[in-house]
Design an enzyme around this catalytic site. Sequence first.
Site, PDB file in Angstrom:
ATOM      1  N   LYS A  92     -56.974 -70.257 -20.620  1.00 59.28           N
ATOM      2  CA  LYS A  92     -55.841 -70.998 -19.965  1.00 59.28           C
ATOM      3  C   LYS A  92     -56.449 -72.037 -19.171  1.00 59.28           C
ATOM      4  O   LYS A  92     -56.744 -71.741 -18.028  1.00 59.28           O
ATOM      5  CB  LYS A  92     -54.622 -70.116 -19.356  1.00 59.28           C
ATOM      6  N   PRO A  93     -56.473 -73.251 -19.413  1.00 58.79           N
ATOM      7  CA  PRO A  93     -56.992 -74.358 -18.551  1.00 58.79           C
ATOM      8  C   PRO A  93     -56.038 -74.769 -17.542  1.00 58.79           C
ATOM      9  O   PRO A  93     -54.745 -74.351 -17.942  1.00 58.79           O
ATOM     10  CB  PRO A  93     -57.551 -75.464 -19.619  1.00 58.79           C
ATOM     11  N   SER A  94     -56.724 -75.400 -16.579  1.00 58.04           N
ATOM     12  CA  SER A  94     -55.291 -76.001 -15.846  1.00 58.04           C
ATOM     13  C   SER A  94     -54.587 -76.948 -16.504  1.00 58.04           C
ATOM     14  O   SER A  94     -54.998 -77.723 -17.292  1.00 58.04           O
ATOM     15  CB  SER A  94     -56.088 -76.506 -14.616  1.00 58.04           C
TER      16      SER A  94
ATOM     17  N   GLY B 158     -60.435 -70.183  -9.272  1.00 57.02           N
ATOM     18  CA  GLY B 158     -59.207 -70.789  -8.558  1.00 57.02           C
ATOM     19  C   GLY B 158     -58.867 -70.435  -7.206  1.00 57.02           C
ATOM     20  O   GLY B 158     -59.932 -69.952  -6.620  1.00 57.02           O
ATOM     21  N   SER B 159     -57.810 -70.561  -6.796  1.00 54.40           N
ATOM     22  CA  SER B 159     -57.380 -70.308  -5.365  1.00 54.40           C
ATOM     23  C   SER B 159     -57.403 -68.763  -5.229  1.00 54.40           C
ATOM     24  O   SER B 159     -57.232 -67.926  -6.085  1.00 54.40           O
ATOM     25  CB  SER B 159     -56.039 -70.951  -5.201  1.00 54.40           C
TER      26      SER B 159
ATOM     27  N   GLY C  73     -55.889 -65.629  -7.210  1.00 50.60           N
ATOM     28  CA  GLY C  73     -56.897 -64.531  -7.638  1.00 50.60           C
ATOM     29  C   GLY C  73     -56.350 -63.460  -7.398  1.00 50.60           C
ATOM     30  O   GLY C  73     -56.497 -62.189  -7.868  1.00 50.60           O
TER      31      GLY C  73
ATOM     32  N   GLU D 274     -63.546 -66.108  -9.078  1.00 49.48           N
ATOM     33  CA  GLU D 274     -64.455 -66.914  -8.319  1.00 49.48           C
ATOM     34  C   GLU D 274     -63.318 -67.719  -7.412  1.00 49.48           C
ATOM     35  O   GLU D 274     -62.780 -68.826  -8.090  1.00 49.48           O
ATOM     36  CB  GLU D 274     -65.082 -67.689  -9.189  1.00 49.48           C
TER      37      GLU D 274
ATOM     38  N   CYS E  17     -65.372 -75.635  -4.730  1.00 47.33           N
ATOM     39  CA  CYS E  17     -65.303 -74.412  -3.770  1.00 47.33           C
ATOM     40  C   CYS E  17     -66.736 -74.408  -3.078  1.00 47.33           C
ATOM     41  O   CYS E  17     -66.746 -73.558  -2.087  1.00 47.33           O
ATOM     42  CB  CYS E  17     -64.821 -73.276  -4.584  1.00 47.33           C
TER      43      CYS E  17
ATOM     44  N   GLU F 196     -60.255 -74.270   3.496  1.00 53.27           N
ATOM     45  CA  GLU F 196     -60.969 -75.367   2.729  1.00 53.27           C
ATOM     46  C   GLU F 196     -59.945 -76.800   2.696  1.00 53.27           C
ATOM     47  O   GLU F 196     -58.889 -76.733   2.436  1.00 53.27           O
ATOM     48  CB  GLU F 196     -60.743 -74.905   1.567  1.00 53.27           C
TER      49      GLU F 196
ATOM     50  N   SER G 196     -76.165 -75.156  -7.940  1.00 52.29           N
ATOM     51  CA  SER G 196     -75.579 -74.629  -9.178  1.00 52.29           C
ATOM     52  C   SER G 196     -76.549 -74.896 -10.271  1.00 52.29           C
ATOM     53  O   SER G 196     -76.974 -76.146 -10.216  1.00 52.29           O
ATOM     54  CB  SER G 196     -74.304 -75.121  -9.295  1.00 52.29           C
TER      55      SER G 196
HETATM   56  P1  ADP Z   1     -55.748 -74.774  -7.705  1.00 54.68           P
HETATM   57  O1  ADP Z   1     -55.227 -74.763  -6.232  1.00 54.68           O
HETATM   58  O2  ADP Z   1     -57.352 -75.199  -7.482  1.00 54.68           O
HETATM   59  O3  ADP Z   1     -55.090 -75.502  -8.643  1.00 54.68           O
HETATM   60  P2  ADP Z   1     -54.754 -72.440  -8.650  1.00 54.68           P
HETATM   61  O4  ADP Z   1     -55.303 -71.086  -8.388  1.00 54.68           O
HETATM   62  O5  ADP Z   1     -53.298 -72.918  -8.366  1.00 54.68           O
HETATM   63  O6  ADP Z   1     -55.894 -73.347  -7.858  1.00 54.68           O
HETATM   64  O7  ADP Z   1     -55.036 -72.656 -10.188  1.00 54.68           O
HETATM   65  C1  ADP Z   1     -56.167 -72.376 -10.862  1.00 54.68           C
HETATM   66  C2  ADP Z   1     -55.742 -71.849 -12.159  1.00 54.68           C
HETATM   67  O8  ADP Z   1     -54.772 -70.657 -12.330  1.00 54.68           O
HETATM   68  C3  ADP Z   1     -54.937 -72.922 -13.069  1.00 54.68           C
HETATM   69  O9  ADP Z   1     -55.296 -72.834 -14.230  1.00 54.68           O
HETATM   70  C4  ADP Z   1     -53.507 -72.502 -12.751  1.00 54.68           C
HETATM   71  O10 ADP Z   1     -52.624 -73.087 -13.678  1.00 54.68           O
HETATM   72  C5  ADP Z   1     -53.725 -71.049 -12.889  1.00 54.68           C
HETATM   73  N1  ADP Z   1     -52.508 -70.078 -12.201  1.00 54.68           N
HETATM   74  C6  ADP Z   1     -51.800 -70.711 -11.095  1.00 54.68           C
HETATM   75  N2  ADP Z   1     -50.949 -69.720 -10.899  1.00 54.68           N
HETATM   76  C7  ADP Z   1     -51.003 -68.675 -11.962  1.00 54.68           C
HETATM   77  C8  ADP Z   1     -50.285 -67.340 -11.886  1.00 54.68           C
HETATM   78  N3  ADP Z   1     -49.194 -66.911 -11.416  1.00 54.68           N
HETATM   79  N4  ADP Z   1     -50.909 -66.839 -13.121  1.00 54.68           N
HETATM   80  C9  ADP Z   1     -51.804 -66.998 -13.767  1.00 54.68           C
HETATM   81  N5  ADP Z   1     -52.262 -68.127 -13.647  1.00 54.68           N
HETATM   82  C10 ADP Z   1     -51.939 -68.962 -12.819  1.00 54.68           C
END
Ligand code: ADP
Length: 527
Positions: A223-225, A276-277, A281, A298, A332, A429, A489
């Site tokens: 699942k990409p962003s 991600g965040s 996580g 990560e 990050c 951050e 990296s």
């Molecule tokens: P950032 O602030 O860097 O966008 P996020 O943690 O919000 O970090 O996003 C990183 C990834 O996690 C993205 O692909 C985002 O769509 C996904 N994501 C955000 N919320 C959820 C969730 N509740 N469950 C699964 N994936 C999520």
Amino acid sequence: MAMAMAMRRAAALGARHILGASSSSSSGILRSRHMSVDAAAALERIRAAGLLRTQGLIGGKWIDAYDGKTIEVENPATGEILANVSCMGSRETSDAIASAHTTFYSWSKLTASERSKALRKWYDLIISNKEELALLMTLEQGKPIKEALGEVNYGASFIEYFAEEAKRIYGDIIPPTLSDRRLLVLKQPVGVVGAITPWNFPLAMITRKVGPALACGCTVVVKPSEFTPLTALAAADLALQAGIPAGALNVVMGNAPEIGDALLQSTQVRKITFTGSTAVGKKLMAGSADTVKKVSLELGGNAPCIVFDDADIDVAIKGSLAAKFRNSGQTCVCANRILVQEGIYEKFASAFIKAVQSLQVGNGLEESTSQGPLINEAAVQKVEKFIKDATSKGAHIMLGGKRHSLGMTFYEPTVVGNVSNDMLLFREEAFGPVAPLVPFKTEEDAIHMANDTNAGLAAYIFTKSIPRSWRVSEALEYGLVGVNEGLISTEVAPFGGVKQSGLGREGSKYGVDEYLELKYICMGNLN
Ligand code: ADP
């Protein structure tokens, strides 16, 4: 180079816009009324290469969301809508998981050499399409084209590395405790992997997960962003072309919590890997408990960059500039706090400001650009909040400190002096082009300040003293340490954090462990 010419031409055309065509084609590609000429030319080139995919990939088929919903993908530099991609949810994710689960039984049975060959072919295809992939990345993410090309090479390197590593996943034979026994350890793939990735490295965060997973014999649902799905879909297209079988690599995007929940709830998904965040996580880690999945995370960092009095100032300026301003501060591992020893503070600050002034802000498609826009308005507002908090507590702006005159989400490269540990700039951050300078007195103080955080991903130190390099590197509570170097990296070294920056390591020979289970076999009565 053809692309260089195209970019120069595009830059020369400047901000001219195509007017008129504003229609949605059946492929989901939109032509915005305000598509700038350079972006339109770049998109056309990507489309001509067959790499402008807008549907999800399930079981080797390109699929619309079952309810037909789409989401817009925007160019952060201009606000142009680049494409409408399928907005998927739990039903599509369940089908992707089922497909990955079925394919696991055939993909994991191939020999390591067969999997290695398919991965190597994928690497070759990424490299032969690197300019199109880099253009796509710049369009949807905003990073300068030179950095995008760098990311394509970096992203591809994980596929190449793990194609090689696939053949070196050895087990063990343990000397038995009884003479009629033989004790063996097998390494076997964990099964279906759910990989959730962020927008700041639209390719590399995927290949760093999918490369080792496929090498081990796992199958994957990525699942990409939603901000940057186009690069992921293009890479997946190349994987299919390379002969990675239908169902081994699936891509779904859309409703993130729904997709996340479907992955977490499935008993067929045996591992979650996430970049991600920290907040998301933690949710994924908690959500994995019900089905006891393997998890690697990560998460966010709060990287200190420590410049000691005895540093080579040129090396320190170059290294901290690279560590801070890469991807406009949106990584990050970006230096989040630049700790500078008192004896060198003034000298460092003035040389650093001069270096920051030379950074060129602009549309990433222009070759002279070194600082692109931030990903979205929320990112700019976060930086503004941090700056306001710092100045209200006594920090002073030495350079920048406001939105850039280019508008959109461009922000001026900024240096803030006299930052202290009660400010947001120190504690969290910023994820933007803001370099906080924090003075310190002794080595002990620097180590204490550096470790005074729940994060523990990357840290940097600049010193000419070898004993100090060792002492400080060992005392830092971080997963990665750069000594006299700001860009560290590489696919051959383990990447990952300690404390709340994450679990597990990616890349390198250690990166495969995350996708393997150990099986102990005891063979008895052999006499
Ligand atoms: P950032 O602030 O860097 O966008 P996020 O943690 O919000 O970090 O996003 C990183 C990834 O996690 C993205 O692909 C985002 O769509 C996904 N994501 C955000 N919320 C959820 C969730 N509740 N469950 C699964 N994936 C999520």
